[in-house]
Design a protein around this motif. Structure first.
Motif, PDB file in Angstrom:
ATOM      1  N   ASP A  14      34.299  34.399  47.363  1.00 54.86           N
ATOM      2  CA  ASP A  14      35.125  34.304  48.568  1.00 54.86           C
ATOM      3  C   ASP A  14      36.552  34.780  48.309  1.00 54.86           C
ATOM      4  N   ARG A  15      37.105  34.381  47.171  1.00 55.35           N
ATOM      5  CA  ARG A  15      38.494  34.728  46.854  1.00 55.35           C
ATOM      6  C   ARG A  15      38.686  36.247  46.773  1.00 55.35           C
ATOM      7  N   PHE A  16      37.701  36.937  46.205  1.00 54.44           N
ATOM      8  CA  PHE A  16      37.840  38.381  45.994  1.00 54.44           C
ATOM      9  C   PHE A  16      37.080  39.214  47.023  1.00 54.44           C
ATOM     10  N   ASN A  17      36.494  38.515  48.011  1.00 56.57           N
ATOM     11  CA  ASN A  17      35.771  39.204  49.082  1.00 56.57           C
ATOM     12  C   ASN A  17      34.699  40.132  48.499  1.00 56.57           C
ATOM     13  N   LEU A  18      33.835  39.554  47.670  1.00 49.67           N
ATOM     14  CA  LEU A  18      32.772  40.316  47.028  1.00 49.67           C
ATOM     15  C   LEU A  18      31.465  40.158  47.792  1.00 49.67           C
ATOM     16  N   GLU A  19      30.504  40.973  47.444  1.00 50.59           N
ATOM     17  CA  GLU A  19      29.182  40.916  48.055  1.00 50.59           C
ATOM     18  C   GLU A  19      28.184  40.355  47.040  1.00 50.59           C
TER      19      GLU A  19
END
Length: 232
Positions: A14-19
């Motif tokens: 969530d913090r790094f907006n990853l998939e």
């Protein structure tokens, strides 16, 4: 993966907006991001004062997997709940640590490979008897669940109708592969830690983490591209 580790991983995603790949299994990549049309795979790890734990039975399969992996190390508060800051490691930044572990197990891997070559026709005959062909049941007895059902069929070289059959030469190959697998399981390290002294030399990410990470990855990809062009 423990519940706490799972929560930390979700927090980092969530913090790094990853998939996260749909249906991800434990041995798969942790997360990824797409940048400049290129998908970059990530290993996500939580850091403590002792460093970062990796995996049990670290061996050749992990070295191959990590060759092009990017890493994120999350540093948490004393309770292990709040993500304070993170460190980013490109594949190049992890080469020194990974290579040191690969070098440590290399003699054992070499031993396993030499032992595998010692398997011959007489090895198969001694175990299964001398036959015109060998069955799928006999192949499974040797390989256990190492192969999928599809691969058992794919590797059969004397199949007749619905009967899956293997020649003596193919059974030699099967026994060699099983020998290498069994012996290679001993050519591993049990959860070696990446020390904090190594991690703290990496770029720190604290403010605007998603944006900062993408800049670091873009810089790495740009440099890697320039290096490839220069050596082409």
């Amino acid at each position: 993966m423990s519940v706490q580790d799972d929560k930390r991983e979700i927090q980092m995603v969530d913090r790094f907006n990853l998939e996260v790949p749909e249906g991800r299994k434990r041995a798969d990549i942790d997360a990824s991001l797409t940048i400049a049309g290129q998908t970059v795979d990530f290993e996500l790890k939580s850091a403590t004062r002792k460093g970062v734990s990796t995996v049990r039975d670290l061996g050749p399969g992990h070295f191959a997997k990590w060759k092009n992996i990017h890493w994120l190390f999350g540093v948490y508060d004393a309770r292990g709940e709040k993500l304070q800051h993170s460190y980013y490691a490109s594949p190049d930044a992890m080469v020194a640590w990974i290579s040191s572990k690969e070098e440590y197990v290399r003699p054992d891997v070499s031993l396993a490979q030499h032992a595998m070559k010692g398997i011959s026709e007489s090895s198969v005959i001694d175990l299964l008897g001398e036959k015109e062909y060998y069955t799928k049941q006999e192949a499974r007895w040797v390989m256990k669940n190492q192969w999928t059902a599809a691969k058992y069929e794919e590797q059969a070289d004397l199949t007749s109708g619905k009967d899956i059959r293997y020649s003596l030469d193919r059974m030699v190959e099967i026994m060699r592969e099983r020998c290498l697998y069994v012996m290679s399981r001993g050519a591993t390290l049990n959860n070696p830690h990446i020390p904090m002294t190594y991690i703290e030399k990496l770029p720190m990410i604290k403010e605007e983490p998603a944006i900062h990470l993408r800049k670091l990855v873009a810089d790495y990809l740009g440099k890697a591209s320039m290096t490839e062009d220069a050596t082409a």
